[in-house]
Design a protein around this motif. Structure first.
Motif, PDB file in Angstrom:
ATOM      1  N   ASN A  74       0.823  -1.216   0.000  1.00  0.00           N
ATOM      2  CA  ASN A  74       0.000   0.000   0.000  1.00  0.00           C
ATOM      3  C   ASN A  74       0.850   1.256   0.000  1.00  0.00           C
ATOM      4  O   ASN A  74       2.063   1.216   0.233  1.00  0.00           O
ATOM      5  N   GLU A  75       0.181   2.392  -0.235  1.00  0.00           N
ATOM      6  CA  GLU A  75       0.856   3.675  -0.391  1.00  0.00           C
ATOM      7  C   GLU A  75       1.476   4.179   0.909  1.00  0.00           C
ATOM      8  O   GLU A  75       2.512   4.867   0.883  1.00  0.00           O
ATOM      9  N   VAL A  76       0.860   3.882   2.043  1.00  0.00           N
ATOM     10  CA  VAL A  76       1.388   4.363   3.315  1.00  0.00           C
ATOM     11  C   VAL A  76       2.742   3.727   3.601  1.00  0.00           C
ATOM     12  O   VAL A  76       3.708   4.417   3.946  1.00  0.00           O
TER      13      VAL A  76
ATOM     14  N   HIS B  57       7.562  -0.616  -5.498  1.00  0.00           N
ATOM     15  CA  HIS B  57       6.377  -0.943  -6.289  1.00  0.00           C
ATOM     16  C   HIS B  57       5.254  -1.350  -5.336  1.00  0.00           C
ATOM     17  O   HIS B  57       5.484  -2.041  -4.346  1.00  0.00           O
ATOM     18  N   ILE B  58       4.033  -0.945  -5.653  1.00  0.00           N
ATOM     19  CA  ILE B  58       2.870  -1.323  -4.853  1.00  0.00           C
ATOM     20  C   ILE B  58       2.140  -2.467  -5.536  1.00  0.00           C
ATOM     21  O   ILE B  58       1.738  -2.359  -6.695  1.00  0.00           O
TER      22      ILE B  58
ATOM     23  N   SER C 177       0.408   1.423   8.684  1.00  0.00           N
ATOM     24  CA  SER C 177       0.671   0.975   7.314  1.00  0.00           C
ATOM     25  C   SER C 177       0.184  -0.440   7.052  1.00  0.00           C
ATOM     26  O   SER C 177       0.456  -0.999   5.986  1.00  0.00           O
TER      27      SER C 177
ATOM     28  N   ARG D 258      -1.043  -4.838  -4.418  1.00  0.00           N
ATOM     29  CA  ARG D 258      -2.052  -5.064  -3.390  1.00  0.00           C
ATOM     30  C   ARG D 258      -2.068  -6.523  -2.929  1.00  0.00           C
ATOM     31  O   ARG D 258      -1.838  -7.429  -3.723  1.00  0.00           O
TER      32      ARG D 258
ATOM     33  N   PHE E  19      -3.848   3.172   6.861  1.00  0.00           N
ATOM     34  CA  PHE E  19      -4.203   2.850   5.479  1.00  0.00           C
ATOM     35  C   PHE E  19      -5.619   2.314   5.384  1.00  0.00           C
ATOM     36  O   PHE E  19      -6.399   2.719   4.515  1.00  0.00           O
TER      37      PHE E  19
ATOM     38  N   ALA F 204       4.695   2.368   1.380  1.00  0.00           N
ATOM     39  CA  ALA F 204       5.611   2.834   0.326  1.00  0.00           C
ATOM     40  C   ALA F 204       6.239   4.166   0.708  1.00  0.00           C
ATOM     41  O   ALA F 204       7.455   4.370   0.553  1.00  0.00           O
ATOM     42  N   ALA F 205       5.428   5.088   1.237  1.00  0.00           N
ATOM     43  CA  ALA F 205       5.952   6.403   1.621  1.00  0.00           C
ATOM     44  C   ALA F 205       6.922   6.287   2.790  1.00  0.00           C
ATOM     45  O   ALA F 205       7.965   6.964   2.820  1.00  0.00           O
TER      46      ALA F 205
ATOM     47  N   GLN G 159      10.167   4.820   1.428  1.00  0.00           N
ATOM     48  CA  GLN G 159      10.847   5.768   0.540  1.00  0.00           C
ATOM     49  C   GLN G 159      11.560   6.864   1.329  1.00  0.00           C
ATOM     50  O   GLN G 159      12.641   7.319   0.943  1.00  0.00           O
TER      51      GLN G 159
END
Length: 408
Positions: free
Chosen positions: A170-172, A187-188, A306, A190, A331, A174-175, A178
């Motif tokens: 998920n994006e949370v 890469h995300i 997350s 699901r 998330f 990933a951030a 990063q």
């Protein structure tokens, strides 16, 4: 990918087929896209013998959490750190031995314990293989502050330099990764939902008012531990406020644990043993409300924020109203709120939970709206989309490898 005969090795806490969430994700996501998946794990004992086995399985030795099996007084921390380091090195040696007999094109190290990512990194370097890190949770903050978190932070510096791709759900997350690893290729993918989860048509959402003889049935299926404990306590209080208009059917391998049997004991919680994945899907399709909890008071709040439970996509595809009880900013809470795909209670307040239950039971238009939006959002979690994403990542890794050797 099949036409190329690509083989991929996975160093993982749990391998499919098993009830573990990580194993379920791997079992769904690699079956069609990898010619021969090879799973290396120290938990062969949890493989489900009655389920179809895919690929090949190799047992790794059990971890050693201490360097020597005796108390070293004030050096006990060093003793434990030495045990983790030795386990990582030993595991790497075992992975190398397996893959020399049964070679692969790509090696994947999975999160879940303090040593698999490091072991996969060391083995990939030794064998000259491209390494992919698959992070199901934050590999550093999944451990409470102390030795393990410190060791995981040091390990991240090791494996992140070798990983040519990092996959997160998920994006949370990933951030978060990063920020720590600005140069990483993230890469995300699901956590997928198998097509069987979409097979049953949604039930009619109209219902008669609940009575004591026929209360509204909430459902939760899966593990019950510290990552959800206080959310369940809040639900227990909310159900007691409602006085029998709602009950929770809880299907879990922890149904007889002290947490469920004692701390959460109430006439409105019906604890059932663990059921198969297919049975769980059927139960989800027939529940009145699906309950998705995450802890508010946790020693690892970063992981709660997350977290991407494997059941999230299944709940979305079930065609039933979803009640999320999880912290604001997590998330789970944010993706459901943004899509208007369920009712979210993001503060630890039993009264607010009680109000949400009343709203779900009394407002048919609310139920119809959130179920339609959930079914729409579920498409993002379809297993075919996840497989295509992973396939592209693997192909990118092999192209990098071909390009690397073309310059030599």
């Amino acid at each position: 990918m099949k036409s190329r005969g690509l083989t991929v090795g996975f160093v993982t806490t749990a391998a499919p087929p098993s009830p573990n969430g990580q194993a379920r994700v791997l079992g769904q996501i690699v079956t069609d896209d990898v010619a021969i998946p090879i799973f290396m794990t120290d938990q062969m004992n949890i493989l489900e013998s009655e389920q179809e086995h895919i690929g090949r399985h190799y047992k790794l030795s059990s971890p050693e959490f201490r360097l020597v099996n005796r108390s070293l007084g004030r050096f006990q921390g060093l003793n434990r750190a030495g045990g983790l380091a030795r386990t990582a090195v030993t595991r790497a040696r075992e992975v190398v031995a397996v893959l020399r007999r049964d070679p692969v094109d790509i090696l994947v190290g999975c999160s879940g314990n303090p040593f698999d990512l490091s072991a996969a990194c060391l083995a990939a370097r030794r064998l000259g293989l491209p390494l992919m890190a698959y992070l199901f949770d934050d590999p550093v903050y999944q451990w409470e502050a102390g030795l393990y978190r410190h060791a995981a932070r040091l390990a991240e510096r090791l494996w992140s330099r070798s990983a040519r791709a990092i996959v997160v759900p998920n994006e949370v997350l990933a951030a978060d990764i990063q920020r720590r690893l600005p140069k990483a290729r993230i890469h995300i993918v699901r956590n997928p939902v198998d097509s069987t989860a979409f097979s049953a048509p949604p039930r009619l959402l109209e219902a008669d008012p609940p009575t004591l003889l026929a209360p509204w049935r909430l459902l939760y299926s899966g593990s019950v531990y510290s990552a959800q404990a206080d959310a369940f306590e809040n639900l227990k209080a909310a159900l007691e406020i409602q006085g029998g208009r709602f009950v929770l059917e809880l299907y879990s391998a922890q149904s007889s644990s002290d947490l469920v049997a004692k701390q959460l004991a109430t006439p409105y919680f019906m604890a059932r043993p663990h059921v198969s994945h297919m049975t769980a899907l059927s139960l989800q399709h027939n529940a009145d409300i699906l309950f998705l909890p995450l802890a508010f008071n946790s020693p690892i709040p970063e992981v709660i924020r997350s977290s991407a439970p494997a059941k999230l996509g299944e709940y979305l595809a079930a065609g039933r109203p979803i009640l999320v009880h999880a912290p604001a900013g997590s998330f789970v809470a944010e993706i459901i709120r943004k899509a208007d795909a369920g009712v979210v209670v993001d503060i630890p307040d039993p009264d607010r939970l009680s109000d949400a239950l009343h709203a779900l039971s009394s407002d048919v238009h609310l139920r119809k709206r959130i179920v339609c939006n959930a079914l729409r959002l579920a498409r993002d979690f379809h297993v075919d989309r996840a497989k295509n994403s992973l396939s592209s990542i693997f192909e990118g890794l092999t192209r990098q490898e071909d390009k690397r050797f073309s310059y030599n």
